[in-house]
Motif scaffolding. Structure first.
Motif, PDB file in Angstrom:
ATOM      1  N   LEU A 120      32.748  53.717 -20.733  1.00  0.00           N
ATOM      2  CA  LEU A 120      33.859  52.870 -20.295  1.00  0.00           C
ATOM      3  C   LEU A 120      33.578  51.402 -20.643  1.00  0.00           C
ATOM      4  CD1 LEU A 120      34.684  54.413 -16.799  1.00  0.00           C
ATOM      5  CD2 LEU A 120      36.103  54.526 -18.863  1.00  0.00           C
ATOM      6  N   LEU A 121      32.330  50.992 -20.489  1.00  0.00           N
ATOM      7  CA  LEU A 121      31.965  49.606 -20.808  1.00  0.00           C
ATOM      8  C   LEU A 121      32.071  49.333 -22.305  1.00  0.00           C
ATOM      9  CD1 LEU A 121      28.882  49.123 -18.457  1.00  0.00           C
ATOM     10  CD2 LEU A 121      31.226  48.312 -18.111  1.00  0.00           C
ATOM     11  N   MET A 122      31.742  50.324 -23.136  1.00  0.00           N
ATOM     12  CA  MET A 122      31.896  50.148 -24.586  1.00  0.00           C
ATOM     13  C   MET A 122      33.358  49.939 -24.952  1.00  0.00           C
ATOM     14  SD  MET A 122      29.196  52.599 -26.613  1.00  0.00           S
ATOM     15  CE  MET A 122      29.481  54.121 -25.705  1.00  0.00           C
ATOM     16  N   GLU A 123      34.256  50.611 -24.234  1.00  0.00           N
ATOM     17  CA  GLU A 123      35.694  50.425 -24.465  1.00  0.00           C
ATOM     18  C   GLU A 123      36.139  49.037 -24.000  1.00  0.00           C
ATOM     19  OE1 GLU A 123      37.923  53.519 -22.583  1.00  0.00           O
ATOM     20  OE2 GLU A 123      36.848  55.137 -23.633  1.00  0.00           O
ATOM     21  N   ARG A 124      35.564  48.581 -22.906  1.00  0.00           N
ATOM     22  CA  ARG A 124      35.966  47.296 -22.338  1.00  0.00           C
ATOM     23  C   ARG A 124      35.413  46.111 -23.125  1.00  0.00           C
ATOM     24  NH1 ARG A 124      35.935  45.699 -15.937  1.00  0.00           N
ATOM     25  NH2 ARG A 124      37.177  47.604 -15.887  1.00  0.00           N
ATOM     26  N   PHE A 125      34.190  46.257 -23.643  1.00  0.00           N
ATOM     27  CA  PHE A 125      33.535  45.153 -24.363  1.00  0.00           C
ATOM     28  C   PHE A 125      33.126  45.576 -25.785  1.00  0.00           C
ATOM     29  CE2 PHE A 125      32.323  44.720 -19.796  1.00  0.00           C
ATOM     30  CZ  PHE A 125      32.999  43.531 -19.509  1.00  0.00           C
ATOM     31  N   PRO A 126      34.092  45.972 -26.621  1.00  0.00           N
ATOM     32  CA  PRO A 126      33.750  46.500 -27.952  1.00  0.00           C
ATOM     33  C   PRO A 126      33.110  45.476 -28.879  1.00  0.00           C
ATOM     34  CG  PRO A 126      36.117  46.137 -27.778  1.00  0.00           C
ATOM     35  CD  PRO A 126      35.551  45.938 -26.402  1.00  0.00           C
ATOM     36  N   ASP A 127      33.384  44.204 -28.666  1.00  0.00           N
ATOM     37  CA  ASP A 127      32.830  43.168 -29.544  1.00  0.00           C
ATOM     38  C   ASP A 127      31.384  42.826 -29.197  1.00  0.00           C
ATOM     39  OD1 ASP A 127      35.257  43.003 -30.853  1.00  0.00           O
ATOM     40  OD2 ASP A 127      36.003  41.401 -29.556  1.00  0.00           O
TER      41      ASP A 127
END
Length: 206
Positions: A171-178
């Protein structure tokens, strides 16, 4: 104004990020290496309380607050001064661990735990977070095989908890992809190390 580079290493238990971090530190010899919770005396004292296997009665909110307190002291006493001096800082875990473990796996809510940590870190975030991804079963097998590894309170959680931790990181990878970049940690140590060094070099080149 921070002029250094802040890079954090994240992942479920048994992903091997600490091993890779020590290898990466030998490559980037100018980097300052540290860890959470810990890195400085006060935070290391808090770490002992959080990870003590006897403290099974610890409330999830207490756990989240203790991590945030240790993070604050570590950040102000060690990380921020190093960044202000222009150093590269390589940190074993940071705020994403709290979001995945306490926010998602402990069901406190990612946004709620993020709010606690915003107060602690004053929005000082890494430029790059490397997430070492591994199936929970394999991660726990590695922990059990590694006799030298510190077994802490979180290692004693069941497989479902560790699966939720991994789901939280996704979920965090989706939220902070950059900011968050994923590495498959199921490969050999050499493969994971080479990918990690390349990822850091690519970031420094930008």
């Amino acid at each position: 104004m921070n002029s250094g580079v802040f890079i954090t290493f994240e992942g479920p238990d048994g992903a091997g990020k600490t091993t890779i971090l020590s290898m990466v530190a030998n490559h980037f010899k100018e980097a300052m290496v540290t860890r959470e919770p810990g890195g400085i005396d006060i935070a290391e004292q808090i770490r002992k309380v959080i990870l003590n296997k006897e403290n099974t009665a610890m409330d999830p909110r207490t756990e989240a607050l203790l991590y945030a307190a240790a993070r604050r002291q570590h950040l102000i006493e060690k990380v921020k001064p190093a960044l202000e001096e222009g150093k590269m800082v390589l940190c074993d875990r940071f705020v994403d661990s709290s979001l995945a473990y306490q926010g998602y796996a402990r069901d406190l809510g990612i946004d709620e735990v993020w709010s606690i940590n915003q107060f602690a870190i004053e929005m000082l975030m890494p430029q790059l977070t490397i997430y070492f991804d591994i199936e929970p079963e394999l991660g726990l097998k590695r922990i059990n095989k590694n006799k030298e590894r510190e077994i802490n309170r979180l290692d004693l959680e069941n497989l479902e908890f560790h699966q939720k931790v991994r789901d939280g990181y996704y979920l965090l990878m989706e939220r902070f992809p950059d900011r968050i970049a994923r590495i498959d940690a199921s490969g050999t140590v050499e493969e994971v190390y080479e990918q990690t060094v390349k990822m850091i070099k690519d970031k420094l080149a930008k």
